[in-house]
Design a protein around this motif. Structure first.
Motif, PDB file in Angstrom:
ATOM      1  N   LEU A   1      13.553  74.812   5.245  1.00 57.46           N
ATOM      2  CA  LEU A   1      12.213  74.404   5.657  1.00 57.46           C
ATOM      3  C   LEU A   1      11.304  74.369   4.434  1.00 57.46           C
ATOM      4  O   LEU A   1      11.079  75.395   3.791  1.00 57.46           O
ATOM      5  CB  LEU A   1      11.665  75.381   6.691  1.00 57.46           C
TER       6      LEU A   1
ATOM      7  N   THR B   1       7.467  72.789   3.296  1.00 61.72           N
ATOM      8  CA  THR B   1       6.246  72.139   3.751  1.00 61.72           C
ATOM      9  C   THR B   1       5.391  71.735   2.558  1.00 61.72           C
ATOM     10  O   THR B   1       5.438  72.359   1.494  1.00 61.72           O
ATOM     11  CB  THR B   1       5.435  73.053   4.683  1.00 61.72           C
TER      12      THR B   1
ATOM     13  N   VAL C   1       5.869  68.758   7.178  1.00 62.50           N
ATOM     14  CA  VAL C   1       7.258  69.202   7.012  1.00 62.50           C
ATOM     15  C   VAL C   1       8.058  68.127   6.283  1.00 62.50           C
ATOM     16  O   VAL C   1       7.977  66.937   6.624  1.00 62.50           O
ATOM     17  CB  VAL C   1       7.897  69.491   8.384  1.00 62.50           C
TER      18      VAL C   1
ATOM     19  N   ILE D   1      12.992  73.425  14.034  1.00 68.23           N
ATOM     20  CA  ILE D   1      11.898  73.408  13.063  1.00 68.23           C
ATOM     21  C   ILE D   1      10.714  74.201  13.592  1.00 68.23           C
ATOM     22  O   ILE D   1      10.081  74.976  12.861  1.00 68.23           O
ATOM     23  CB  ILE D   1      11.492  71.960  12.721  1.00 68.23           C
TER      24      ILE D   1
ATOM     25  N   LEU E   1       9.085  77.467  11.775  1.00 67.72           N
ATOM     26  CA  LEU E   1       7.666  77.585  11.423  1.00 67.72           C
ATOM     27  C   LEU E   1       7.061  78.852  12.027  1.00 67.72           C
ATOM     28  O   LEU E   1       6.286  79.569  11.366  1.00 67.72           O
ATOM     29  CB  LEU E   1       6.903  76.351  11.893  1.00 67.72           C
TER      30      LEU E   1
END
Length: 330
Positions: A2, A4, A10, A119, A123
């Motif tokens: 992941l 960002t 994302v 996802i 997060l």
């Protein structure tokens, strides 16, 4: 992994096996690699930049697409990428040939539903400083309920040791406890959660004045612990507990429908105001830590509820809390 952007979008890369879909930067393990090494290599191969890897955010037990083989999928924290680094892999918010940044609410337009759920879990795990455990892209129902209602992990002392019997309790066997499967009209079962996060069916120890009458004890205990009234509880069976170093006892299970629900109030035995939850019956054994040995007991309870005109709910039905004022259930 992941990753960002500076604005929270994302990073996705084009899926290698489904060109019209986008995924997090990822790769499969090769011989001799650890999952962390695979993540670092896979991200480097896909976006041309080498990440500084953080903690594990998601562990998901899943299956290969289109195949029978199960395995683990991990999502690690790749942190937030700088504007300068982002410019090397595409302009945030715009498509490039291999990568794009997208807002969280726009993820369903690019990624498969299971990937969107993963996802979202990653997060949330990053924000809460923990690791999310998923199975087939979803949080297991038991784990979700434990997290939501403050139920603590634990090991049940009789989960595997107690044996289930549906005949009457033998006269020579003392009856220690009576617990009740209390069914709401929608088929879910009442459990309580105390201040320490411990969970169980309502019920408790028989008093001397109850003279081996588990029905009377269950009516009293259900009222005291959950402020719920039941009428004419039905005997299901008993659990035979050969207590280490002590005398064997019977722990009886009853079943009944809710007759009335009062406002939450302190249990006179402990002074605790318990949280009252409604749980699908087939989720109860796992949530309470009874183990697979409770299958016969669960089947007996569901059969009795059916005889009372109560239909079994979907095992995936949500765990919900009874309002403190007791309304909205009946």
């Amino acid at each position: 992994m992941l990753i960002t952007g500076p604005d929270g979008r994302v990073l996705l890369v084009r899926s290698s096996d489904r060109p019209r879909r986008w995924t997090l930067p990822a790769d499969r393990l090769v011989s001799g690699e650890t999952p962390r090494q695979t993540a670092i290599r896979g991200v480097g191969d896909r976006i041309g930049l080498i990440p500084r890897l953080g903690d594990l955010l998601v562990s998901d037990w899943t299956t290969d697409r289109g195949g029978p083989h199960a395995g683990a999928l991990y999502i690690f924290d790749g942190g937030r990428i700088s504007s300068a680094a982002a410019r090397r892999i595409g302009v945030p918010g715009q498509n490039s040939s291999a990568a794009l940044f997208t807002a969280v609410d726009e993820l369903p337009a690019y990624a498969a539903p299971a990937d969107v759920r993963r996802i979202d879990a990653a997060l949330r795990a990053r924000g809460e400083g923990r690791t999310a455990h998923l199975e087939y892209g979803r949080t297991p129902s038991t784990l979700a309920a434990m997290r939501r209602f403050g139920i603590v992990p634990g090991v049940h002392s009789g989960g595997a040791a107690w044996s289930w019997h549906e005949e009457p309790v033998p006269d020579e066997l003392p009856i220690r406890h009576a617990w009740a499967w209390v069914f709401a009209p929608d088929g879910r079962v009442v459990v309580y959660v105390d201040d320490n996060g411990l969970i169980g069916l309502p019920g408790g120890t028989l008093e001397d004045f109850e003279h081996r009458n588990p029905a009377a004890a269950s009516v009293r205990e259900v009222r005291e612990e959950t402020q719920i009234e039941i009428a004419d509880p039905i005997y299901l069976g008993y659990l035979h507990d050969d207590q280490p170093g002590g005398k064997a006892v019977a722990r009886v299970r009853m079943a009944a429908a809710i007759a009335a629900i009062g406002p939450a109030a302190p249990d006179p035995a402990t002074g605790t105001v318990h949280r009252r939850l409604l749980v699908p019956p087939r989720l109860l054994a796992e949530l309470c830590g009874w183990g697979r040995g409770a299958d016969r007991q669960t089947k007996a309870a569901i059969g009795t509820a059916r005889a009372l005109g109560i239909t079994e709910p979907d095992p995936a039905a949500p765990v919900a809390e009874i309002p403190t004022d007791g309304t909205g259930i009946l």
